[in-house]
Design a protein around this motif. Sequence first.
Motif, PDB file in Angstrom:
ATOM      1  N   CYS A 188       0.830  -1.211   0.000  1.00 30.09           N
ATOM      2  CA  CYS A 188       0.000   0.000   0.000  1.00 30.09           C
ATOM      3  C   CYS A 188       0.864   1.260   0.000  1.00 30.09           C
ATOM      4  N   TYR A 189       1.904   1.238   0.796  1.00 32.55           N
ATOM      5  CA  TYR A 189       2.826   2.367   0.910  1.00 32.55           C
ATOM      6  C   TYR A 189       3.448   2.696  -0.443  1.00 32.55           C
ATOM      7  N   LEU A 190       3.970   1.674  -1.115  1.00 39.81           N
ATOM      8  CA  LEU A 190       4.607   1.878  -2.421  1.00 39.81           C
ATOM      9  C   LEU A 190       3.590   2.285  -3.481  1.00 39.81           C
ATOM     10  N   PHE A 191       2.385   1.738  -3.388  1.00 38.15           N
ATOM     11  CA  PHE A 191       1.336   2.093  -4.354  1.00 38.15           C
ATOM     12  C   PHE A 191       0.981   3.577  -4.252  1.00 38.15           C
ATOM     13  N   ILE A 192       0.868   4.083  -3.021  1.00 37.37           N
ATOM     14  CA  ILE A 192       0.549   5.501  -2.829  1.00 37.37           C
ATOM     15  C   ILE A 192       1.669   6.375  -3.368  1.00 37.37           C
ATOM     16  N   ILE A 193       2.922   5.954  -3.163  1.00 38.63           N
ATOM     17  CA  ILE A 193       4.054   6.710  -3.699  1.00 38.63           C
ATOM     18  C   ILE A 193       3.981   6.784  -5.220  1.00 38.63           C
ATOM     19  N   VAL A 194       3.670   5.659  -5.855  1.00 35.40           N
ATOM     20  CA  VAL A 194       3.586   5.626  -7.321  1.00 35.40           C
ATOM     21  C   VAL A 194       2.467   6.545  -7.810  1.00 35.40           C
ATOM     22  N   VAL A 195       1.302   6.468  -7.181  1.00 41.18           N
ATOM     23  CA  VAL A 195       0.182   7.336  -7.576  1.00 41.18           C
ATOM     24  C   VAL A 195       0.560   8.798  -7.394  1.00 41.18           C
ATOM     25  N   GLY A 196       1.196   9.125  -6.274  1.00 37.61           N
ATOM     26  CA  GLY A 196       1.618  10.501  -6.030  1.00 37.61           C
ATOM     27  C   GLY A 196       2.635  10.990  -7.044  1.00 37.61           C
ATOM     28  N   ALA A 197       3.589  10.131  -7.415  1.00 37.28           N
ATOM     29  CA  ALA A 197       4.609  10.500  -8.401  1.00 37.28           C
ATOM     30  C   ALA A 197       3.983  10.758  -9.765  1.00 37.28           C
ATOM     31  N   ILE A 198       3.024   9.914 -10.158  1.00 36.48           N
ATOM     32  CA  ILE A 198       2.338  10.106 -11.444  1.00 36.48           C
ATOM     33  C   ILE A 198       1.577  11.421 -11.448  1.00 36.48           C
ATOM     34  N   LEU A 199       0.910  11.716 -10.342  1.00 39.43           N
ATOM     35  CA  LEU A 199       0.167  12.981 -10.246  1.00 39.43           C
ATOM     36  C   LEU A 199       1.119  14.168 -10.314  1.00 39.43           C
ATOM     37  N   THR A 243      12.693  13.415 -11.594  1.00 40.78           N
ATOM     38  CA  THR A 243      13.397  13.337 -10.310  1.00 40.78           C
ATOM     39  C   THR A 243      12.606  14.013  -9.203  1.00 40.78           C
ATOM     40  N   THR A 244      12.119  15.224  -9.479  1.00 40.60           N
ATOM     41  CA  THR A 244      11.338  15.961  -8.484  1.00 40.60           C
ATOM     42  C   THR A 244      10.023  15.257  -8.191  1.00 40.60           C
ATOM     43  N   ALA A 245       9.351  14.763  -9.235  1.00 41.10           N
ATOM     44  CA  ALA A 245       8.047  14.115  -9.064  1.00 41.10           C
ATOM     45  C   ALA A 245       8.149  12.883  -8.168  1.00 41.10           C
ATOM     46  N   ILE A 246       9.145  12.056  -8.433  1.00 42.26           N
ATOM     47  CA  ILE A 246       9.285  10.797  -7.684  1.00 42.26           C
ATOM     48  C   ILE A 246       9.758  11.062  -6.260  1.00 42.26           C
ATOM     49  N   THR A 247      10.798  11.875  -6.122  1.00 44.65           N
ATOM     50  CA  THR A 247      11.361  12.073  -4.776  1.00 44.65           C
ATOM     51  C   THR A 247      10.454  12.911  -3.882  1.00 44.65           C
ATOM     52  N   ALA A 248       9.669  13.811  -4.462  1.00 46.05           N
ATOM     53  CA  ALA A 248       8.708  14.574  -3.657  1.00 46.05           C
ATOM     54  C   ALA A 248       7.660  13.641  -3.073  1.00 46.05           C
ATOM     55  N   SER A 249       7.192  12.682  -3.864  1.00 42.59           N
ATOM     56  CA  SER A 249       6.207  11.714  -3.384  1.00 42.59           C
ATOM     57  C   SER A 249       6.810  10.813  -2.303  1.00 42.59           C
ATOM     58  N   ILE A 250       8.032  10.339  -2.540  1.00 48.46           N
ATOM     59  CA  ILE A 250       8.714   9.490  -1.543  1.00 48.46           C
ATOM     60  C   ILE A 250       8.912  10.252  -0.240  1.00 48.46           C
TER      61      ILE A 250
END
Length: 480
Positions: A399-410, A419-426
């Motif tokens: 669930c944790y990783l899924f939310i990160i992926v959804v946040g990065a896509i958004l 880089t900013t999209a993925i690390t901001a979500s993480i």
Amino acid sequence: MRFKIIHRYIGLSMLMVAALMAVSGIVSLTMDNEGSSVPLFFSAFVTALFGSFPLIFVKGEPRISQKEGYWIVVGSWVLGCLFGMLPYIMYGGQFTPVNAFFESVSGFTTTGASILSDIECLPKGILFWRVSTAWVGGVGIITVFSLLVPNADGSRSMLSNTEISGIARENVHWKSGLFAYRIIIVYAGLTVLSSIALRICGLSWFDAISHAMSACSTCGFGNRNASIASFQNPAAEVVLTVTMLLAGMNLSLIFLSFTKGNHSRLLRDEIPRAYLAFFVLASLLICISLCFDGHRFPEALRLACFQTISISTTTGFATADTTLWPPLCIVVLLCCSFFCGCSGSTSGGMKIDRGILAFKGLQYKIRSLYNPRSVNSIRIDGMLKSSEQVNYALIFIVCYLFIIVVGAILNAAFGLDPTTAITASISCMGNVGPGFGEVGSMGNYAHLPSILKISLSLEMLLGRLEIFPILYVLFGLRAK
């Protein structure tokens, strides 16, 4: 479900938030009075008024159910963040309503991500309010105010059970009320000792107390635009490194180790050992990489240790701009942003405990495939772990990783670079604060679109409350 009782307990938590606002107002009056005392005292009045109504019109009940406990915890956190906006909005300046909400959520969840481009222009009252939200959020809004709730009817235990994840209590067999009480003793004691040590190192009392509160809550809110780098104080960095390292451990285990005279348990138990080993390995890798990049060994070691423990504990203090470091350093720090500290600490992330449990569950499955008839078991520090506990850890990680992926896509959909999209979500999901790219250790989140500030705020809340309490309330609303 009795919503009147839910409102009563949420009202109690709002009174505690109002008290912190009033304390920040007193700090403003005594230290600067640069226009922040009125916003703080007025916000305290409004928040206290809101919190008082349920106490006046709703009588206490003998017990609360688990379902009501979830609603109380989620409601207290959400409303705490909303009322926490008030001092920022009334002060104005860089705080638009969306920015004020982001800063408030970032503080209470101890994320430490900020929309402020110029922190040093803020009066001390607002700075103290920022770090106060982090300090109470570090140990938990409910955990703090539940100590004021009589435990004879089990209400304190139910509230503590709901806010403090079960995995944090598995290695210490205490009742929930006592568990929360001892966590706060360690938390407050560590804050006091760290404040005194930082003052001895040359920081002013205001800076010492503020940074001690921030380090113990593993938030990373500071009073300088350049974070800890602005002090150029190696002794203070050592104090903060030790403080962050201890805050990232199970606070109840620290209490047990020192009160029972068994200090070796911090090094003997499997989870603290894994936590410390991870920190040492990551620091060495970064140190070696920085040496090859041209840094002298003493400087490389100092930078590596501080930044590794800062990210590993989700504090986010900075002594250097890590976005300029070699790729290996960035990858290692990014790995540090996932599992982070131990359960029962103030740090965010997935927690080392779950990582070990998931890894041992994988080992168990592989052994079973090789020899289906063998009798295998999963143990951590001699304690038998059930398949249900392993499955719960695995579900949480997915669930944790899924939310990160959804946040990065958004984030990417609204124009952020990869880089900013993925690390901001993480970073927001793990309550780390700084990421890489445009939200690096010397950057901020001010330039992000409002929709992303709101979505990242939701990620912070999901990460701080460890996903399931919020999902429980959301699905409960849908079921109606």
